[in-house]
Write an enzyme that holds these catalytic residues in place. Structure first.
Site, PDB file in Angstrom:
ATOM      1  N   CYS A 165       5.110  91.064  28.042  1.00 47.23           N
ATOM      2  CA  CYS A 165       4.635  90.391  29.429  1.00 47.23           C
ATOM      3  C   CYS A 165       3.552  91.625  29.667  1.00 47.23           C
ATOM      4  O   CYS A 165       3.046  91.776  29.469  1.00 47.23           O
ATOM      5  CB  CYS A 165       5.461  89.943  30.368  1.00 47.23           C
ATOM      6  SG  CYS A 165       4.417  89.223  31.886  1.00 47.23           S
ATOM      7  N   HIS A 277       8.613  85.894  28.915  1.00 47.20           N
ATOM      8  CA  HIS A 277       9.554  86.240  28.837  1.00 47.20           C
ATOM      9  C   HIS A 277      11.629  86.002  28.035  1.00 47.20           C
ATOM     10  O   HIS A 277      11.852  84.838  28.800  1.00 47.20           O
ATOM     11  CB  HIS A 277       9.757  86.359  30.373  1.00 47.20           C
ATOM     12  CG  HIS A 277       9.099  87.584  31.186  1.00 47.20           C
ATOM     13  ND1 HIS A 277       9.353  88.718  31.719  1.00 47.20           N
ATOM     14  CD2 HIS A 277       7.348  87.358  31.255  1.00 47.20           C
ATOM     15  CE1 HIS A 277       8.405  88.995  32.117  1.00 47.20           C
ATOM     16  NE2 HIS A 277       7.371  88.634  32.267  1.00 47.20           N
ATOM     17  N   GLU A 279      13.975  87.679  27.991  1.00 49.15           N
ATOM     18  CA  GLU A 279      15.277  87.993  29.029  1.00 49.15           C
ATOM     19  C   GLU A 279      15.481  87.094  30.077  1.00 49.15           C
ATOM     20  O   GLU A 279      17.108  86.700  30.398  1.00 49.15           O
ATOM     21  CB  GLU A 279      15.011  89.517  29.328  1.00 49.15           C
ATOM     22  CG  GLU A 279      14.193  89.535  31.006  1.00 49.15           C
ATOM     23  CD  GLU A 279      13.122  89.378  30.247  1.00 49.15           C
ATOM     24  OE1 GLU A 279      11.731  89.315  31.340  1.00 49.15           O
ATOM     25  OE2 GLU A 279      12.253  89.263  28.984  1.00 49.15           O
TER      26      GLU A 279
END
Length: 359
Positions: A165, A277, A279
């Protein structure tokens, strides 16, 4: 009168008619045939031995760059006055893929980053919300790391970087040359999206060995979590003559149907980045964000950190010993449950200064 005989080649019985008059010719033929077979078998064996002897690091340690403390969280810890943080989701994502983490602090001189990178096997630039023009902050530290990693790789020292990002955008800005005008575009995307793969994505390092069922999920389901107001477009690469160095491998469309680059990799260096993202699907839980938490989202987003850690295994940097490792590892810092405080991050690690400061 010809005599029939049989020979066995790779387990298959083949009949060969041998004329007694041409015995010498046949011997020469068989000798050439045998040499040809052995030559082919030898080539396969050499390749297998070469792969088997490739030195891989079974204890990779990855540095994650911290960033300036958010204004919101700073207000929650006014007395501690932490200057930087790392969201725990990035740490857990790295650990889930089989590596350990060392925090990299901001505000240090170049020698700090170079000496630390000599002990690390790769670096992760996380996403976040900070400006690139703050002195001695996230962007300055990333620039040191990016340039040192180039130096390492140019010297034959394989050193990977992975960016998410904010880091995804910063890496292109660093490649463009940082200036008053940042080489990125306005782009609003706050939703879960599929990937539109480039036609040649399967020849990329990031996706070359990705399982077909995971590629299908990424291409057809809303599993990549986007949360950004800037992006990198093809035009950003072309404007700064970066297209020969940086290779887009997939795209997505923002809330206004602008086609932005979702994943890219460097054509020569082991530098990789994703605009979304990976994660968050496993480790961020704020209800109002509506992150994708389906089993398909969790499984498919593992592709990215599993790949990056596999790249870091190719680097053999190491600390002097276990004692030195232990001094640097993230385990020296407590993970703080910040989700209960209203933070977008479920847990965070905080750095410098630690403890209360005088007023």
């Amino acid at each position: 009168m010809p005599i029939s005989d049989k020979i066995n080649i790779k387990g298959k019985v083949q009949w060969i008619s041998i004329d007694l008059v041409d015995t010498m010719k046949m011997k020469r033929f068989l000798l050439v045939l045998l040499c040809s077979i052995l030559s082919c078998e030898g080539a396969v064996i050499v390749k297998e031995v070469s792969n088997a002897n490739q030195e891989l690091n079974e204890r990779p340690i990855i540095g994650i760059l911290s960033q300036e403390q958010s204004f919101y969280l700073h207000g929650k810890f006014p007395e501690e006055s932490y200057t930087s943080y790392i969201a725990a989701s990035y740490v857990k994502d790295v650990e889930k893929a089989g590596a350990r983490v060392v925090p990299i602090l901001i505000g240090k001189d170049r020698s700090y980053y170079k000496e630390l990178m000599k002990k690390l096997n790769g670096v992760l630039f996380p996403g976040g919300a900070t400006f690139f023009n703050q002195s001695n902050g996230y962007a300055d530290a990333a620039q040191h790391i990016y340039e040192i990693a180039q130096e390492f790789n140019d010297a034959g020292d394989y050193f990977p970087i992975f960016a998410t990002c904010l880091g995804f955008q910063l890496m292109i800005i660093l490649a463009s040359g940082r200036g008053t005008v940042e080489n990125r575009s306005s782009c609003r995307s706050f939703t879960n999206l599929p990937l539109v793969f480039a036609s040649d994505f399967r020849s990329s390092k990031m996706f070359r060995d990705a399982p077909e069922d995971m590629i299908h999920i990424l291409a057809n389901e809303n599993v990549t979590i986007n949360y950004h107001q800037y992006c990198i477009l093809d035009s950003n690469l072309k404007a700064y003559n970066l297209i020969n160095d940086w290779r887009p491998t997939s795209y997505s469309y923002d809330d206004n149907h602008i086609k932005f680059i979702a994943t890219y990799e460097h054509r020569r260096y082991p530098f990789y980045a994703v605009q979304f993202h990976p994660e968050k699907s496993s480790f961020e839980w704020k209800l109002s964000k509506h992150y994708a938490h389906s089993i398909n989202a969790v499984k498919s987003n593992r592709v990215f950190m599993d790949f990056f850690v596999s790249e870091c295994r190719k680097n053999t940097h190491a600390f002097e010993d276990a004692s030195e490792e232990n001094k640097y590892l993230i385990y020296n810092y407590p993970a703080v449950f910040t989700g209960v405080l209203g933070s977008a991050h479920h847990e965070c690690y905080f750095f410098e200064p630690r403890g209360k400061v005088s007023k």
